[in-house]
Design an enzyme around this catalytic site. Structure first.
Site, mmCIF file in Angstrom:
data_model
loop_
_atom_site.group_PDB
_atom_site.id
_atom_site.type_symbol
_atom_site.label_atom_id
_atom_site.label_comp_id
_atom_site.label_asym_id
_atom_site.label_seq_id
_atom_site.Cartn_x
_atom_site.Cartn_y
_atom_site.Cartn_z
ATOM 1 N N GLU A 49 0.839 -1.208 0.000
ATOM 2 C CA GLU A 49 0.000 0.000 0.000
ATOM 3 C C GLU A 49 0.870 1.252 0.000
ATOM 4 O OE1 GLU A 49 -0.679 -2.689 1.726
ATOM 5 O OE2 GLU A 49 -2.834 -2.875 2.139
ATOM 6 N N ASP A 69 -10.148 7.509 -22.905
ATOM 7 C CA ASP A 69 -9.992 6.109 -22.503
ATOM 8 C C ASP A 69 -9.578 5.345 -23.762
ATOM 9 O OD1 ASP A 69 -10.251 3.462 -21.923
ATOM 10 O OD2 ASP A 69 -12.294 3.570 -21.166
ATOM 11 N N THR A 97 -5.991 0.012 -20.708
ATOM 12 C CA THR A 97 -5.700 -1.285 -20.098
ATOM 13 C C THR A 97 -4.352 -1.756 -20.633
ATOM 14 O OG1 THR A 97 -7.006 -2.346 -21.837
ATOM 15 C CG2 THR A 97 -8.087 -1.996 -19.715
ATOM 16 N N LYS A 155 -4.934 -5.642 -23.471
ATOM 17 C CA LYS A 155 -5.594 -5.816 -24.772
ATOM 18 C C LYS A 155 -4.596 -5.683 -25.928
ATOM 19 C CE LYS A 155 -10.178 -3.977 -23.501
ATOM 20 N NZ LYS A 155 -10.031 -3.513 -22.105
HETATM 21 N N1 DSN Z 1 -14.391 -6.366 -22.032
HETATM 22 C C1 DSN Z 1 -13.654 -5.327 -22.697
HETATM 23 C C2 DSN Z 1 -14.013 -5.238 -24.152
HETATM 24 O O1 DSN Z 1 -14.294 -6.268 -24.694
HETATM 25 O O2 DSN Z 1 -13.992 -4.177 -24.760
HETATM 26 C C3 DSN Z 1 -13.744 -4.051 -21.983
HETATM 27 O O3 DSN Z 1 -14.999 -3.898 -21.449
#
Ligand code: DSN
Length: 424
Positions: A62, A207, A234, A237
């Protein structure tokens, strides 16, 4: 060395819990013998898989480097500093927070830092490409804040409706003007968003969860170059890193963002994930990754061209990034759920998808969404996209007469098996 660590872990698992082990083997086979086209999925770097199962899993940390609440942080500080510095460098950001446990947490952290309940945010309509965490009424954030939405213009190739963005901004003076998407196949003009936001002093947030890797390699526009306050992405991906989130911001926002993540929303960061993020940022800066990113975009373009040639109706008419949305109802009179199921049966994985102003419900929407990051990681190229487009077409068009496709399942399995599956 890496192989032997992974092998050792597997034999422990097999002995301790054969049921879980067998499910793991089943999933590995599904990934190996199938064609993965869900645009938000990818195959993590083998080193990422190793770090996720490493000693960093055991540590509580933390706080932030140099300011932790528990002892024993010599090595966690090193990895978090590495992850932050590398992320700042590749995205040209002034500040980085690498602790968000997921995409949802990273977006919530910005709302939590800058909004009071009832404050207004202007974001993209979900069916036009936006995301659940951009204030969908069913989400926690949608209940707390007042989200307004702009759309795209369907009969103008799906361009953003800039008049609507400007009109809503001037009329409702949102605290945050939000752009970014999970099913919009176009690049964005961040400078235009920024100039509209500046008219009312709104903060700007992008985003880029789906496209972080293509921005890092300068193949798509970078919102931070346009002066955006925040960029979230993220790490799994497009960048093949661990499941997790990353926030880049201007320096002036550093303190608020950091305390919004901890102690505002999260407890101990997952240091195995932070270590894997550090490694991912190093990989993303290499020329190999740049080549990969370029190939993903080329493959998507080729797949879109081939699907168009097969007569499919694509949202926005094609793609400028890695993802494609097919209007299956308009193309074939087939809803997205049925299309997803038919393709699944043959080992081609896609996901059902709402299309702009979809008259159908989310669980039986009018389209499917596909993308090329995972198949490109396996080494597929444009010629392979031609083959895949033909198979998709065949399966969906011959839905009444699937017996005629005997043998296709095996063809797809054998085709996929020719490509490496990193780390598995
Ligand atoms: N589950 C991801 C997508 O498929 O875009 C993000 O929500």
């Amino acid at each position: 060395m890496l192989d032997s660590v992974l092998e050792k872990n597997r034999s422990y698992l097999q002995n301790t819990d054969p049921e879980v082990f067998n499910a793991l083997v089943g999933e590995e086979k599904r990934q190996r013998f199938g064609i993965e086209l869900i645009p938000s999925e990818n195959f993590a770097f083998p080193e990422v898989l190793a770090l996720l199962g490493s000693a960093f899993t055991n540590k509580y940390s933390e706080g932030y480097p140099g300011k932790r609440y528990y002892g024993g942080q010599d090595y966690t500080d090193i990895i978090e500093d590495l992850a932050r510095e590398r992320a700042k460098k590749i995205f040209r950001g002034e500040h980085a927070n690498v602790q968000p446990l997921s995409g949802s947490a990273m977006n919530q952290a910005i709302y939590h830092a800058y909004l009071d309940p009832g404050d207004t945010v202007l974001g993209m309509e979900l069916s036009h490409g936006g995301h659940l965490t951009h204030g969908a009424p069913v989400s926690h954030m949608g209940k707390i804040y007042n989200f307004l939405r702009y759309k795209t213009i369907i009969n103008k190739g799906g361009i953003i409706d800039w008049d609507e963005v400007e009109d809503l901004t001037l009329r409702y003076k949102p605290k945050i003007l939000l752009c970014g998407h999970s099913s919009y196949p176009k690049d964005l003009d961040y400078t235009k968003f920024k100039s509209i936001a500046d008219k009312v002093g709104a903060l700007t947030m992008a985003d880029v969860s789906h496209i972080g890797g293509w921005i890092a390699t300068n193949h798509l526009n970078n919102p931070l170059d346009a002066g955006f306050d925040f960029m979230t992405t993220t790490t799994h991906k497009s960048m093949r890193g661990p499941r997790g989130g990353l926030i880049l911001s201007k320096k002036e926002h550093a303190k608020k963002i950091d305390s919004s993540i901890f102690p505002g929303l999260q407890g101990g960061p997952h240091m195995n994930q932070v270590a894997a993020t550090a490694l991912t940022m190093k990989k993303v800066a290499t020329s190999e990754f740049n080549n990969y990113a370029l190939m993903v975009l080329k493959n998507a373009k080729k797949l879109a061209e081939e699907l168009l040639a097969e007569g499919f109706d694509l949202i926005t008419g094609g793609t400028e990034n890695h993802l494609i949305v097919i209007d299956t109802v308009k193309s074939l009179g087939l809803d997205g759920k049925k299309a997803e199921e038919l393709l699944d049966e043959y080992g081609i994985t896609t996901n059902k998808q709402v299309i702009p102003d979809d008259p159908n419900p989310p669980l039986r929407p009018s389209g499917i969404r596909l993308g090329t990051p995972a198949v490109t990681t396996r080494g597929m190229e444009e010629e392979d996209m031609k083959i895949i487009a033909k198979w998709i077409s065949k399966i969906l068009k011959e839905k009444e007469n699937l017996k005629s496709l005997t043998g296709l399942k095996n063809d797809i399995k054998n085709f996929s098996d020719k490509f490496v599956l990193p780390g598995i």
